[in-house]
Enzyme design. Sequence first.
Site, PDB file in Angstrom:
ATOM      1  N   HIS A  25       0.841  -1.196   0.000  1.00 15.72           N
ATOM      2  CA  HIS A  25       0.000   0.000   0.000  1.00 15.72           C
ATOM      3  C   HIS A  25       0.873   1.242   0.000  1.00 15.72           C
ATOM      4  O   HIS A  25       2.028   1.225   0.436  1.00 15.72           O
ATOM      5  CB  HIS A  25      -0.947   0.009   1.202  1.00 15.72           C
ATOM      6  CG  HIS A  25      -0.278   0.273   2.519  1.00 15.72           C
ATOM      7  ND1 HIS A  25      -0.070   1.545   3.007  1.00 15.72           N
ATOM      8  CD2 HIS A  25       0.238  -0.568   3.445  1.00 15.72           C
ATOM      9  CE1 HIS A  25       0.530   1.472   4.179  1.00 15.72           C
ATOM     10  NE2 HIS A  25       0.735   0.204   4.471  1.00 15.72           N
ATOM     11  N   CYS A  26       0.315   2.336  -0.542  1.00 15.96           N
ATOM     12  CA  CYS A  26       0.982   3.630  -0.509  1.00 15.96           C
ATOM     13  C   CYS A  26       0.206   4.514   0.465  1.00 15.96           C
ATOM     14  O   CYS A  26      -0.458   4.011   1.359  1.00 15.96           O
ATOM     15  CB  CYS A  26       1.060   4.246  -1.902  1.00 15.96           C
ATOM     16  SG  CYS A  26      -0.552   4.577  -2.636  1.00 15.96           S
ATOM     17  N   ALA A  27       0.274   5.816   0.286  1.00 18.27           N
ATOM     18  CA  ALA A  27      -0.384   6.722   1.235  1.00 18.27           C
ATOM     19  C   ALA A  27      -1.902   6.618   1.202  1.00 18.27           C
ATOM     20  O   ALA A  27      -2.574   6.836   2.214  1.00 18.27           O
ATOM     21  CB  ALA A  27       0.035   8.163   0.943  1.00 18.27           C
ATOM     22  N   THR A  28      -2.460   6.283   0.035  1.00 15.15           N
ATOM     23  CA  THR A  28      -3.924   6.301  -0.091  1.00 15.15           C
ATOM     24  C   THR A  28      -4.521   5.021  -0.660  1.00 15.15           C
ATOM     25  O   THR A  28      -5.722   4.820  -0.564  1.00 15.15           O
ATOM     26  CB  THR A  28      -4.367   7.459  -1.017  1.00 15.15           C
ATOM     27  OG1 THR A  28      -3.740   7.284  -2.307  1.00 15.15           O
ATOM     28  CG2 THR A  28      -3.966   8.810  -0.444  1.00 15.15           C
ATOM     29  N   ARG A  29      -3.714   4.127  -1.245  1.00 14.92           N
ATOM     30  CA  ARG A  29      -4.261   3.006  -2.008  1.00 14.92           C
ATOM     31  C   ARG A  29      -3.658   1.663  -1.626  1.00 14.92           C
ATOM     32  O   ARG A  29      -2.485   1.573  -1.310  1.00 14.92           O
ATOM     33  CB  ARG A  29      -4.004   3.217  -3.506  1.00 14.92           C
ATOM     34  CG  ARG A  29      -4.793   4.295  -4.159  1.00 14.92           C
ATOM     35  CD  ARG A  29      -4.137   4.742  -5.444  1.00 14.92           C
ATOM     36  NE  ARG A  29      -2.955   5.551  -5.181  1.00 14.92           N
ATOM     37  CZ  ARG A  29      -1.883   5.574  -5.959  1.00 14.92           C
ATOM     38  NH1 ARG A  29      -1.825   4.842  -7.032  1.00 14.92           N
ATOM     39  NH2 ARG A  29      -0.863   6.342  -5.657  1.00 14.92           N
TER      40      ARG A  29
END
Length: 456
Positions: A25-29
């Site tokens: 995962h990244c910051a939002t997804r």
Amino acid sequence: MNHQEIANQLMEHLGGKENVISAAHCATRLRLVIDDEEQINKKEIEELDGVKGAFSSSGQFQVIFGTGTVNKVFIELAPLLGLEENNNEERPKESHSDAAKKKMNPLARFARTLSNIFVPIIPAIVAAGMLMGLLGLMNTYNWVNADSGLFVLLDMFSSAAFIILPILIGFSAAKEFGGNQFLGAVIGGIMTHPALLNPWGLSDAVPETLDIFGMSVEMLGYQGTVIPVLLTVYVMSKIEKGLRKVVPNVIDLLLTPFLTVILTGFFALLVIGPLGRGLGNAITTVLDVVYNTAGPIAGLIFGGLYSMIVLTGVHHSFHAIEAEMLVAIGGNYLLPIWAMANVAQGGATLAVFFKTRNKKVKGIALPAAVSAFLGITEPAIFGVNLKYRLPFIGAAIGGALGGAYVVWTQVMANGIGLTGIPMFAIAQDPFNYLIGFVIAISSAFILTLLLGWKED
């Protein structure tokens, strides 16, 4: 919000544990590498509580949850997927990045490689850019004498990242190419050695020449360059891997690094370095000609098309060009254009928020708009604008108008990576950047309302 329940439902709609190769995962997804995307029930996933959108891009199926929520969902999802236990022969354990790359086309794979190299370096360049902006204010408004110790030290701090840029790139690129990171840093050090003339700020100096194997080689350093060290470290990684296959294990630790540094060093100064320097100069020259010739028209085109380029993932490759540009011309005129395209997506999403009657869309649109104003556009693009299409077109036009303005007023940045509101910290002309910012957001907002869209 029950994060465990969401994770259970998500795994079911993804086609089960066996259909997920890798997850991150990244910051939002959530970023998921899927074995067979035909098994995904995308419609049901988008209806889950907290989901702001879902799409397939860059070899991954990505589910937008937003900042904070995505971390909590991933914590519950990871043990359900049991990816760490997946060691069977058909799908051996591998890194998420490698798994995603196998799903990409060659162009997207190349862009992702450059992104993986430059994203870790961005904080260093951002810090240097902000220091340059501070020095510019100090010099313009005579806050501090340019001969003072404070100004001299801050000037030294601001230029350090660009002087050792090949070392930073060498370390990061070696990791991406599968070589030894410290050997990559050594190669970067060779290319910025004090024995080589530092071209950073010494444009009128003439380098000495050496006779090596009958070849005349200029003793010119590569401080601040990008493409030469990228090419060199790529070759270094190939040499290192080749040597490890033939050098006996008992002497591998001694002989492989020794031969890798010697062979790559000669190759860098005799062949790759000069070729890479020429290629880098050619790219920046072409862009400079387009920028100075087409002017606002170039900004109009680039600003309008940038969001569509984001959909392909190819925008990650621009970091290398922007870093080269910072040193070659003393500023980055591409980043303000990208910033206009990004904030315009926020303007269009804000229009959707004010007009829609759907409570879930409202709940997605407002935080997505704020995220776009801060430079993260995926929630706005995939969660709202692209879903309804016409807001995406309104945002593209807003980005084009904002891009034309910042090019017309020759707004440049002192770094890479920051867009939206954070870019004010590295903008060389904050006032005109603000005007472009307002133009992009307001025009996208108004055009989206005028174009309208169907809720269904």
